[in-house]
Design a protein around this motif. Sequence first.
Motif, PDB file in Angstrom:
ATOM      1  N   ARG A  64     -23.898 -46.981  32.929  1.00  0.00           N
ATOM      2  CA  ARG A  64     -22.706 -46.140  32.792  1.00  0.00           C
ATOM      3  C   ARG A  64     -22.319 -45.988  31.333  1.00  0.00           C
ATOM      4  O   ARG A  64     -21.969 -44.893  30.874  1.00  0.00           O
ATOM      5  CB  ARG A  64     -21.553 -46.757  33.588  1.00  0.00           C
ATOM      6  N   LYS A  65     -22.391 -47.079  30.579  1.00  0.00           N
ATOM      7  CA  LYS A  65     -21.989 -47.043  29.175  1.00  0.00           C
ATOM      8  C   LYS A  65     -22.870 -46.079  28.386  1.00  0.00           C
ATOM      9  O   LYS A  65     -22.372 -45.276  27.584  1.00  0.00           O
ATOM     10  CB  LYS A  65     -22.077 -48.450  28.585  1.00  0.00           C
ATOM     11  N   ILE A  66     -24.175 -46.138  28.620  1.00  0.00           N
ATOM     12  CA  ILE A  66     -25.109 -45.248  27.920  1.00  0.00           C
ATOM     13  C   ILE A  66     -24.848 -43.794  28.304  1.00  0.00           C
ATOM     14  O   ILE A  66     -24.780 -42.900  27.457  1.00  0.00           O
ATOM     15  CB  ILE A  66     -26.561 -45.639  28.239  1.00  0.00           C
ATOM     16  N   PHE A  67     -24.672 -43.574  29.612  1.00  0.00           N
ATOM     17  CA  PHE A  67     -24.466 -42.206  30.099  1.00  0.00           C
ATOM     18  C   PHE A  67     -23.150 -41.633  29.578  1.00  0.00           C
ATOM     19  O   PHE A  67     -23.077 -40.461  29.194  1.00  0.00           O
ATOM     20  CB  PHE A  67     -24.485 -42.195  31.630  1.00  0.00           C
ATOM     21  N   GLU A  68     -22.107 -42.463  29.558  1.00  0.00           N
ATOM     22  CA  GLU A  68     -20.803 -42.012  29.059  1.00  0.00           C
ATOM     23  C   GLU A  68     -20.891 -41.565  27.608  1.00  0.00           C
ATOM     24  O   GLU A  68     -20.270 -40.569  27.215  1.00  0.00           O
ATOM     25  CB  GLU A  68     -19.760 -43.124  29.181  1.00  0.00           C
ATOM     26  N   ILE A  69     -21.624 -42.320  26.804  1.00  0.00           N
ATOM     27  CA  ILE A  69     -21.732 -41.979  25.383  1.00  0.00           C
ATOM     28  C   ILE A  69     -22.284 -40.561  25.223  1.00  0.00           C
ATOM     29  O   ILE A  69     -21.703 -39.727  24.514  1.00  0.00           O
ATOM     30  CB  ILE A  69     -22.629 -42.997  24.645  1.00  0.00           C
ATOM     31  N   ILE A 156      -4.999 -46.602  28.212  1.00  0.00           N
ATOM     32  CA  ILE A 156      -6.053 -47.311  27.476  1.00  0.00           C
ATOM     33  C   ILE A 156      -7.428 -46.823  27.915  1.00  0.00           C
ATOM     34  O   ILE A 156      -8.350 -46.676  27.116  1.00  0.00           O
ATOM     35  CB  ILE A 156      -5.931 -48.836  27.690  1.00  0.00           C
ATOM     36  N   HIS A 157      -7.579 -46.551  29.197  1.00  0.00           N
ATOM     37  CA  HIS A 157      -8.825 -46.010  29.762  1.00  0.00           C
ATOM     38  C   HIS A 157     -10.028 -46.916  29.476  1.00  0.00           C
ATOM     39  O   HIS A 157     -11.040 -46.476  28.904  1.00  0.00           O
ATOM     40  CB  HIS A 157      -9.093 -44.596  29.258  1.00  0.00           C
ATOM     41  N   VAL A 158      -9.916 -48.175  29.867  1.00  0.00           N
ATOM     42  CA  VAL A 158     -11.059 -49.090  29.764  1.00  0.00           C
ATOM     43  C   VAL A 158     -12.207 -48.486  30.581  1.00  0.00           C
ATOM     44  O   VAL A 158     -12.039 -48.085  31.736  1.00  0.00           O
ATOM     45  CB  VAL A 158     -10.697 -50.486  30.294  1.00  0.00           C
ATOM     46  N   SER A 159     -13.369 -48.404  29.945  1.00  0.00           N
ATOM     47  CA  SER A 159     -14.515 -47.730  30.578  1.00  0.00           C
ATOM     48  C   SER A 159     -15.770 -48.169  29.848  1.00  0.00           C
ATOM     49  O   SER A 159     -15.799 -49.236  29.220  1.00  0.00           O
ATOM     50  CB  SER A 159     -14.333 -46.212  30.466  1.00  0.00           C
ATOM     51  N   GLY A 160     -16.793 -47.329  29.902  1.00  0.00           N
ATOM     52  CA  GLY A 160     -18.007 -47.647  29.179  1.00  0.00           C
ATOM     53  C   GLY A 160     -17.830 -47.581  27.675  1.00  0.00           C
ATOM     54  O   GLY A 160     -18.480 -48.307  26.925  1.00  0.00           O
ATOM     55  N   LEU A 161     -16.925 -46.703  27.199  1.00  0.00           N
ATOM     56  CA  LEU A 161     -16.720 -46.525  25.767  1.00  0.00           C
ATOM     57  C   LEU A 161     -15.626 -47.429  25.202  1.00  0.00           C
ATOM     58  O   LEU A 161     -15.591 -47.687  24.004  1.00  0.00           O
ATOM     59  CB  LEU A 161     -16.365 -45.057  25.472  1.00  0.00           C
ATOM     60  N   ASP A 187      -2.945 -45.552  33.763  1.00  0.00           N
ATOM     61  CA  ASP A 187      -4.253 -45.123  33.260  1.00  0.00           C
ATOM     62  C   ASP A 187      -4.891 -46.209  32.410  1.00  0.00           C
ATOM     63  O   ASP A 187      -5.393 -45.961  31.311  1.00  0.00           O
ATOM     64  CB  ASP A 187      -4.129 -43.824  32.449  1.00  0.00           C
ATOM     65  N   LEU A 188      -4.891 -47.399  32.956  1.00  0.00           N
ATOM     66  CA  LEU A 188      -5.416 -48.550  32.230  1.00  0.00           C
ATOM     67  C   LEU A 188      -6.937 -48.582  32.251  1.00  0.00           C
ATOM     68  O   LEU A 188      -7.564 -49.117  31.347  1.00  0.00           O
ATOM     69  CB  LEU A 188      -4.839 -49.840  32.835  1.00  0.00           C
ATOM     70  N   MET A 189      -7.551 -47.980  33.279  1.00  0.00           N
ATOM     71  CA  MET A 189      -9.003 -48.085  33.425  1.00  0.00           C
ATOM     72  C   MET A 189      -9.586 -46.836  34.064  1.00  0.00           C
ATOM     73  O   MET A 189      -8.864 -46.012  34.632  1.00  0.00           O
ATOM     74  CB  MET A 189      -9.358 -49.311  34.271  1.00  0.00           C
ATOM     75  N   ASP A 190     -10.900 -46.713  33.974  1.00  0.00           N
ATOM     76  CA  ASP A 190     -11.642 -45.653  34.654  1.00  0.00           C
ATOM     77  C   ASP A 190     -12.843 -46.283  35.343  1.00  0.00           C
ATOM     78  O   ASP A 190     -13.963 -46.260  34.828  1.00  0.00           O
ATOM     79  CB  ASP A 190     -12.104 -44.586  33.660  1.00  0.00           C
ATOM     80  N   GLY A 191     -12.614 -46.834  36.511  1.00  0.00           N
ATOM     81  CA  GLY A 191     -13.673 -47.494  37.252  1.00  0.00           C
ATOM     82  C   GLY A 191     -13.090 -48.561  38.156  1.00  0.00           C
ATOM     83  O   GLY A 191     -11.899 -48.891  38.083  1.00  0.00           O
ATOM     84  N   GLY A 363      -5.619 -45.700  24.052  1.00  0.00           N
ATOM     85  CA  GLY A 363      -7.047 -45.406  23.960  1.00  0.00           C
ATOM     86  C   GLY A 363      -7.262 -43.903  23.958  1.00  0.00           C
ATOM     87  O   GLY A 363      -6.492 -43.153  23.364  1.00  0.00           O
ATOM     88  N   PHE A 364      -8.283 -43.460  24.649  1.00  0.00           N
ATOM     89  CA  PHE A 364      -8.555 -42.026  24.787  1.00  0.00           C
ATOM     90  C   PHE A 364      -9.282 -41.827  26.097  1.00  0.00           C
ATOM     91  O   PHE A 364      -9.818 -42.761  26.686  1.00  0.00           O
ATOM     92  CB  PHE A 364      -9.397 -41.490  23.614  1.00  0.00           C
ATOM     93  N   TRP A 365      -9.271 -40.588  26.568  1.00  0.00           N
ATOM     94  CA  TRP A 365     -10.029 -40.279  27.773  1.00  0.00           C
ATOM     95  C   TRP A 365     -11.130 -39.294  27.434  1.00  0.00           C
ATOM     96  O   TRP A 365     -10.934 -38.359  26.648  1.00  0.00           O
ATOM     97  CB  TRP A 365      -9.144 -39.669  28.857  1.00  0.00           C
ATOM     98  N   GLY A 366     -12.305 -39.510  28.046  1.00  0.00           N
ATOM     99  CA  GLY A 366     -13.390 -38.566  27.867  1.00  0.00           C
ATOM    100  C   GLY A 366     -14.012 -38.668  26.492  1.00  0.00           C
ATOM    101  O   GLY A 366     -14.437 -39.760  26.067  1.00  0.00           O
ATOM    102  N   PRO A 367     -14.047 -37.557  25.757  1.00  0.00           N
ATOM    103  CA  PRO A 367     -14.684 -37.582  24.432  1.00  0.00           C
ATOM    104  C   PRO A 367     -14.010 -38.598  23.513  1.00  0.00           C
ATOM    105  O   PRO A 367     -12.779 -38.652  23.453  1.00  0.00           O
ATOM    106  CB  PRO A 367     -14.453 -36.151  23.916  1.00  0.00           C
ATOM    107  N   PRO A 368     -14.785 -39.411  22.791  1.00  0.00           N
ATOM    108  CA  PRO A 368     -14.187 -40.369  21.847  1.00  0.00           C
ATOM    109  C   PRO A 368     -13.715 -39.631  20.600  1.00  0.00           C
ATOM    110  O   PRO A 368     -14.215 -39.849  19.497  1.00  0.00           O
ATOM    111  CB  PRO A 368     -15.354 -41.319  21.554  1.00  0.00           C
ATOM    112  N   MET A 369     -12.747 -38.738  20.800  1.00  0.00           N
ATOM    113  CA  MET A 369     -12.294 -37.857  19.725  1.00  0.00           C
ATOM    114  C   MET A 369     -10.788 -37.632  19.830  1.00  0.00           C
ATOM    115  O   MET A 369     -10.234 -37.560  20.931  1.00  0.00           O
ATOM    116  CB  MET A 369     -13.011 -36.500  19.802  1.00  0.00           C
ATOM    117  N   ARG A 370     -10.163 -37.540  18.666  1.00  0.00           N
ATOM    118  CA  ARG A 370      -8.762 -37.139  18.560  1.00  0.00           C
ATOM    119  C   ARG A 370      -8.624 -36.196  17.376  1.00  0.00           C
ATOM    120  O   ARG A 370      -9.325 -36.354  16.383  1.00  0.00           O
ATOM    121  CB  ARG A 370      -7.843 -38.354  18.372  1.00  0.00           C
ATOM    122  N   LEU A 371      -7.724 -35.253  17.508  1.00  0.00           N
ATOM    123  CA  LEU A 371      -7.469 -34.320  16.412  1.00  0.00           C
ATOM    124  C   LEU A 371      -5.983 -33.980  16.455  1.00  0.00           C
ATOM    125  O   LEU A 371      -5.501 -33.365  17.401  1.00  0.00           O
ATOM    126  CB  LEU A 371      -8.315 -33.058  16.578  1.00  0.00           C
TER     127      LEU A 371
END
Length: 389
Positions: A64-69, A156-161, A187-191, A363-371
Amino acid sequence: MFLKMLFSISIAILVTILGHYYLYSRIIFPIFGKSPFWITTFTCLWSMTFFGFIILRIVPHFLRKIFEIFMFIWMGVAFLFTLVCLLTSPINMFLKANNYNTAYLSYFVLFSGTILTIYSMYLALKKPIVIEKEIKIKNDLPKIINELKFVVLSDIHVSGLIGRKKMKYLAEVVNQLKPDIIFITGDLMDGSVNQLKKEIAPLETLYAKYGIYYITGNHEYYSGPLNWKRHFAEKFHWKVISNSSHSLKINDLVINILGIEDRHWLSYEKIPRKLDKRLHQAVHHLEQKGFQKEHSLNVLLAHQPKDSRLLVQFPFIDLQISGHTHGGQIWPLQYIVKKDQKYVKGLYQINENQQIYVNQGTGFWGPPMRLGTNCEISLLTFKQEKERS
């Protein structure tokens, strides 16, 4: 129900296909022409984007971690490159209308999109910042309220990332703040618990003098809410508030903490929206315990800011604390979020006596990106507008 789901799936297929085709036609085709390699590549990227969320729920954690990245980085890259393409579309139309080569514009889009991607990943992956906010209240409270520190964590969205290492650091930072109370607003986790219990384990070391209070977000309802609530209550010894309340007395100050389930609870329990009584249940629970509401600090924990519309029925509540929005996470999504939620990030005055504070996501959800946003640890303090004489 089936037709509604079928319609949603059809729209998702159409939007994702058109999006990938737009990127291909604006960036790839002007440079490489009709390339079987790139057509195959974009077909695979589309498939990963569309079917990825199903795959994440069934694969072991290390896969999951690899696929999420790959999946989430591509989602973010696709969004940012689409943004640059849209902003430069007038130039593209001008070049095409005058039969100029658009390849150089495609190179510019590639360069600009790459810079935006690197910068937005830096903002998301850097350490969360502590945002301090003093909240003025009109309620007549004992002076000890000025001495208390409240930490808010949300989304926080604890997940693979976002895993164990980040949670260990987060717990250390929060404990160094020496909070009196910690609020965790969903929204503490995704899984599932089985997937993520090791990743989330360092949060067990969080400490607040007067307790840690937790409510669900919408993502808990994609991840097995009952198992997670039981895990936090029994393993972490957090106070899980579910359409109920918890009251505590610090010297002569009474703090009433009301918490409601995320709006997804209504669907989970098969309750029509028009019969939404989540906050009524929480207030009834508070009244049953006999704690005073007047001359007390009354705080509502509600994951989604738009639940603030419920406050008008209960004017004794001083402050709502929420998350969910991520502040929009990636510009210009905050404008869409504002239309849906009304409040996006920071402190707002709802009416003369009630306020809302929205955490923009730890944390963030989905893409490891903020703008245009940051990963946030909120440190709230209270001050009365008029001191007691």
